[in-house]
Structure formats: C-alpha cells, structure tokens
Design a protein around this motif. Structure first.
Motif, short mmCIF file in Angstrom:
data_model
loop_
_atom_site.label_atom_id
_atom_site.label_comp_id
_atom_site.label_asym_id
_atom_site.label_seq_id
_atom_site.Cartn_x
_atom_site.Cartn_y
_atom_site.Cartn_z
N MET A 1 -13.58 -7.04 -4.17
CA MET A 1 -12.65 -8.30 -3.63
C MET A 1 -11.82 -7.74 -2.64
SD MET A 1 -9.74 -10.24 -5.98
CE MET A 1 -11.18 -10.95 -7.12
N PRO A 2 -11.97 -8.36 -1.36
CA PRO A 2 -11.30 -8.10 -0.11
C PRO A 2 -9.74 -7.69 -0.40
CG PRO A 2 -11.76 -10.23 0.05
CD PRO A 2 -12.51 -9.95 -1.06
N LEU A 3 -9.23 -6.89 0.51
CA LEU A 3 -7.77 -6.46 0.41
C LEU A 3 -7.20 -6.75 1.65
CD1 LEU A 3 -7.76 -3.28 -1.45
CD2 LEU A 3 -7.39 -5.27 -2.60
N ARG A 4 -5.92 -7.11 1.52
CA ARG A 4 -5.04 -6.95 2.81
C ARG A 4 -3.78 -6.61 2.94
NH1 ARG A 4 -3.69 -13.68 3.51
NH2 ARG A 4 -2.05 -13.73 1.75
N LEU A 5 -3.07 -6.43 4.06
CA LEU A 5 -1.89 -5.86 4.20
C LEU A 5 -0.85 -6.79 4.59
CD1 LEU A 5 -2.21 -2.49 6.08
CD2 LEU A 5 -1.81 -2.58 3.58
N GLU A 6 0.33 -6.94 3.75
CA GLU A 6 1.39 -8.01 4.14
C GLU A 6 2.61 -7.29 4.32
OE1 GLU A 6 1.81 -10.92 0.97
OE2 GLU A 6 -0.04 -11.77 1.37
N ARG A 7 3.26 -7.67 5.52
CA ARG A 7 4.39 -6.88 5.65
C ARG A 7 5.72 -7.43 4.99
NH1 ARG A 7 5.85 -4.26 10.42
NH2 ARG A 7 8.05 -3.91 10.70
N LEU A 8 6.40 -6.32 4.45
CA LEU A 8 7.56 -6.64 3.54
C LEU A 8 8.49 -6.96 4.36
CD1 LEU A 8 7.24 -3.74 1.15
CD2 LEU A 8 6.60 -5.90 0.63
N GLU A 9 9.44 -8.03 3.98
CA GLU A 9 10.50 -8.48 4.82
C GLU A 9 11.65 -7.50 4.66
OE1 GLU A 9 10.66 -11.20 6.90
OE2 GLU A 9 8.43 -11.62 6.19
N ASN A 10 12.05 -7.09 3.63
CA ASN A 10 12.94 -6.21 3.51
C ASN A 10 12.63 -4.80 2.94
OD1 ASN A 10 15.17 -8.02 4.37
ND2 ASN A 10 14.77 -9.09 2.41
N VAL A 11 12.88 -3.70 3.62
CA VAL A 11 12.44 -2.43 3.12
C VAL A 11 13.83 -1.44 2.89
CG1 VAL A 11 11.31 -0.27 3.76
CG2 VAL A 11 10.35 -2.40 4.58
N SER A 12 13.93 -1.06 1.72
CA SER A 12 15.44 -0.36 1.27
C SER A 12 15.48 0.68 2.02
CB SER A 12 15.20 -0.11 -0.22
OG SER A 12 14.50 0.72 -0.52
N PRO A 13 16.85 1.33 2.28
CA PRO A 13 16.81 2.50 3.28
C PRO A 13 16.35 3.75 2.39
CG PRO A 13 18.78 1.11 3.38
CD PRO A 13 18.01 0.67 2.37
N LEU A 14 16.45 3.53 1.21
CA LEU A 14 15.92 4.91 0.15
C LEU A 14 14.37 4.60 0.44
CD1 LEU A 14 16.58 6.94 -1.97
CD2 LEU A 14 16.28 5.39 -3.73
N ARG A 15 13.84 3.75 -0.18
CA ARG A 15 12.19 3.77 0.34
C ARG A 15 11.65 4.45 1.69
NH1 ARG A 15 8.53 -1.30 -1.11
NH2 ARG A 15 6.37 -0.23 -0.95
N ARG A 348 2.60 -4.33 1.84
CA ARG A 348 2.10 -3.99 0.28
C ARG A 348 0.65 -4.61 0.56
NH1 ARG A 348 5.41 -9.01 -2.71
NH2 ARG A 348 4.90 -10.56 -1.15
N ILE A 349 -0.12 -4.20 -0.41
CA ILE A 349 -1.54 -4.44 -0.44
C ILE A 349 -1.64 -5.64 -1.39
CG2 ILE A 349 -3.83 -3.45 -0.82
CD1 ILE A 349 -3.05 -0.65 -0.28
N ARG A 350 -2.34 -6.52 -0.82
CA ARG A 350 -2.65 -7.68 -1.83
C ARG A 350 -4.15 -8.03 -1.92
NH1 ARG A 350 1.40 -12.80 -1.97
NH2 ARG A 350 0.07 -12.86 -3.77
N ARG A 351 -4.63 -8.41 -2.98
CA ARG A 351 -6.16 -8.89 -3.16
C ARG A 351 -6.04 -10.26 -2.47
NH1 ARG A 351 -8.23 -7.89 -9.23
NH2 ARG A 351 -6.25 -9.09 -9.46
N VAL A 352 -7.18 -10.53 -1.68
CA VAL A 352 -7.47 -11.80 -1.34
C VAL A 352 -8.31 -12.54 -2.18
CG1 VAL A 352 -8.26 -13.19 0.65
CG2 VAL A 352 -7.08 -11.05 0.88
N GLU A 353 -7.91 -13.56 -2.88
CA GLU A 353 -8.96 -14.29 -3.63
C GLU A 353 -10.14 -15.08 -2.74
OE1 GLU A 353 -8.65 -14.27 -6.86
OE2 GLU A 353 -6.75 -13.10 -7.10
#
Length: 358
Positions: A1-15, A348-353
């Motif tokens: 199943m294909p995967l894609r990258l989705e940009r996160l809107e908010n990234v915590s400073p700790l992360r 984040r990595i998400r599967r593309v249905e």
C-alpha cells in the motif's frame, strides 16, 4: 500500500529538540554494529573514540583547535541554510580564502614587514572565500543553476588550484622538492593563547563569530529577512525583501567565514601552504550546522562533538588499526540520521488508501 508524508501543523519544541539526540543514538547503534562486523568490541571502540581523548590536557587543546574551523564554517552555512540556499561548497571557499590570504604572507616573506600583515591576511582570506562563494550565487540568480551542483564542483577547482600553486610557483625552493610553500614569518602566524600549547587567536575569532551571528540572526532585520526568505519566499517578496539580495548576502557571509577559517588554519596550526590543508572541514561543517539546528550556540556544541570524532579516529588508527574512513562513516551516518529525524519530526507517514473503479 502506498505511503505519503503529511506535514504536521504544530510541532512541539521538545520533539524538535530531541531530534538531534535521537539521531546521535541511532548513529551509535549503527557504529556498534559496524565495530562488531569489523571484529572489535564496540564498548572498547567507543571508549577510544569518545572517552579517552577527554582525559588528556593536550588532547583537549587539540579538540578546541579542530573545532574552531568547523565552528566558523558551520555558522556561515547556517546563514545559507536558514535562507533555503544550499551551499555545499564551503570546502572550496575555505581553500580559496587560504590561498588569497597566503599570497600576502608569501609576498612579504623575508621582508621584515610589520604586524599589519596578519590582519591583512585575515581580511584577504575572508574576501577570497566570499568571492568564491558568490560564484554559485551569481549562477543561481542569473541562470537559475543549482547552487548545490555549482558550489560542489567549485570545491575541486579550488583544490586543484591550490595543488598547482604549491607544486609550481609557490613551492619552497629549499624544501627538498616537497609540494609546500615556505614557512610563514612570525608576523604572518596566528598568536598563541598559551606559551606551551596549540591554542591560537583564531579560537577567539570563532567565539566572537558565535556572538555576532547569534545577534544578527536573532535580533536584526537582516536575520528576519533571511529566515522569512527561507520559510516563506512569497511572504518575503510581499514584505519587500529582494530574493537576489538575500542570495548574494548569505553566500557572501558563508564564503567569508569559510575563507576566514581557511587562512586561520594555514596561519595557525599548519604555518604554510600544503596540497591538503583540510581533512574535510567544509563538508563536516554541514553536519555541525544541521546537528546544531542552525543556531550558532548549537553549532558550537556540535563542532566540539565532531572534532572529537576526528581525534578519536586518529587514536583508533593507532590503537585499533582502523582506517580513518570509519570516522567518515560515523559522520555520514550522523548526517543521514539528522536529516531523517528532521523529516519524521515535521511530517507523519500515512497510508494512502487505494481507490476502486467500477
């Protein structure tokens, strides 16, 4: 199943802050596997690489000496990378600055010139690096050429030019035919900070660069324009910031600091021109900039860590008979791990249905 990258809107400073830590841990795991494959005890190897060098006063001095060029070059690269301009040719700018600055040292050799020689050499070194850095900037602005390719190719042009000079017109006639220039006069050498040691004035210059860059990038309109040009080019254009001016500016600063590092290294620890005046500082500084999160203080810490790998690698060559390429594998793995960690932090990595058609 294909995967894609989705940009996160908010990234915590700790992360965001933990990304280089995770990258370092991954590098250690890969290094442990490599040492086992080579037939060595990983604990013993890591002790030689990272622990033993910290227990000797001379080695600690050498650590600071080797971190100095990495720090200067890394700070310069942070200007480019914040603006999303990818200068990969700092090694060539380092060599260009060393060559132009050394020209004055050789021109005044044996003439009993005054103390003005060294400051003039430093200025010429910065100018030489800046001019070499402006070439890929011009090619990008004028022709749309990739600065990644042009800056990288110019590294080999600079290195071959240096090799020609020390084997030809600048070779020491009393040097038994070795490819090296004459040893610089005392007025053309960096002053030592300690009478019995290798710490020199270039280290003070590097620390001043940390303070200056921290102020410029964090407290001035210039720093804001660089940041905005890299993160939101259209917003920067609407705000009135000229993209071409930003490109020329960051490449000039980056090249100048790399060239300054080159002439400081030649006028400091080396004391003359040789075919090889760098173990790859210009490329290793890319890792320092990334590991330091493009912040001058972070680059300072990262430069010390990477300098430790150089010293540990030299010790491992003697003690464990390991090739120096193992150090390069360490550094390369660290760079890959940092880039991967940055992507996983921001995306984040998400599967593309899959879709079905009737």
């Amino acid at each position: 199943m294909p995967l894609r990258l989705e940009r996160l809107e908010n990234v915590s400073p700790l992360r965001h802050a933990m990304a280089p830590v995770v990258a370092a841990l991954v590098t250690l795991v890969v290094g442990a596997v490599m040492f086992v494959a080579l037939g060595h005890d990983p604990v013993h190897a890591f002790t030689i690489y990272f622990i033993e060098p910290l227990g000797d006063a001379y080695t600690l001095q050498e650590l600071v000496v080797k971190a100095s060029p990495l720090l200067l070059i890394g700070i310069g690269l942070s200007f480019c990378y914040r603006a999303n301009r990818w200068n990969i040719g700092a090694e060539g700018q380092y060599v260009a600055g060393a060559v132009l600055g050394s020209w004055l040292a050789l021109a005044t050799h044996g003439t009993e010139a005054g103390p003005w020689v060294l400051p003039a050499m430093l200025v010429l070194g910065a100018v030489g690096g800046a001019l070499w850095g402006l070439i890929p900037a011009f090619l990008r602005v004028r022709f749309g050429a990739s600065e990644i390719l042009t800056s990288l190719m110019l590294v080999y042009v600079a290195q071959l030019g240096l090799d020609y000079l020390v084997r030809g017109p600048w070779r020491d006639p009393a040097g038994f035919n070795f490819p090296q220039s004459v040893t610089f006069d005392d007025v053309a050498l960096m002053p030592l900070l300690m009478e019995d040691g290798r710490l020199h004035g270039g280290i003070v210059i590097a620390l001043l660069a940390v303070i200056a860059a921290t102020f410029v990038l964090g407290r001035t309109l210039v720093g804001f324009s660089i940041e905005l040009a890299g993160s939101a080019p259209r917003a920067a254009a609407f705000a009135g910031f000229d993209e071409k001016r930003v490109t020329y500016g960051v490449f000039a600063v980056s090249g100048a600091l790399a060239g300054l590092a080159g002439i400081i290294e030649v006028a400091g620890p080396i004391g003359q021109l040789q075919p090889s005046i760098s173990p790859g500082y210009g490329f290793t500084a890319i890792i320092a900039a990334m590991l330091g999160r493009l912040h001058p203080v972070g680059i300072l810490v990262a430069s010390l860590v990477l300098a430790l790998t150089y010293i540990g690698g030299e010790a491992a060559q003697i003690t464990m008979r390991l090739p120096f390429d193992v150090t390069r594998v360490f550094q390369g793995t660290l760079l890959i791990a940092i880039l991967a960690a940055d992507i996983l932090v921001r995306y984040r990595i998400r599967r593309v249905e899959g879709t079905t058609h009737a």
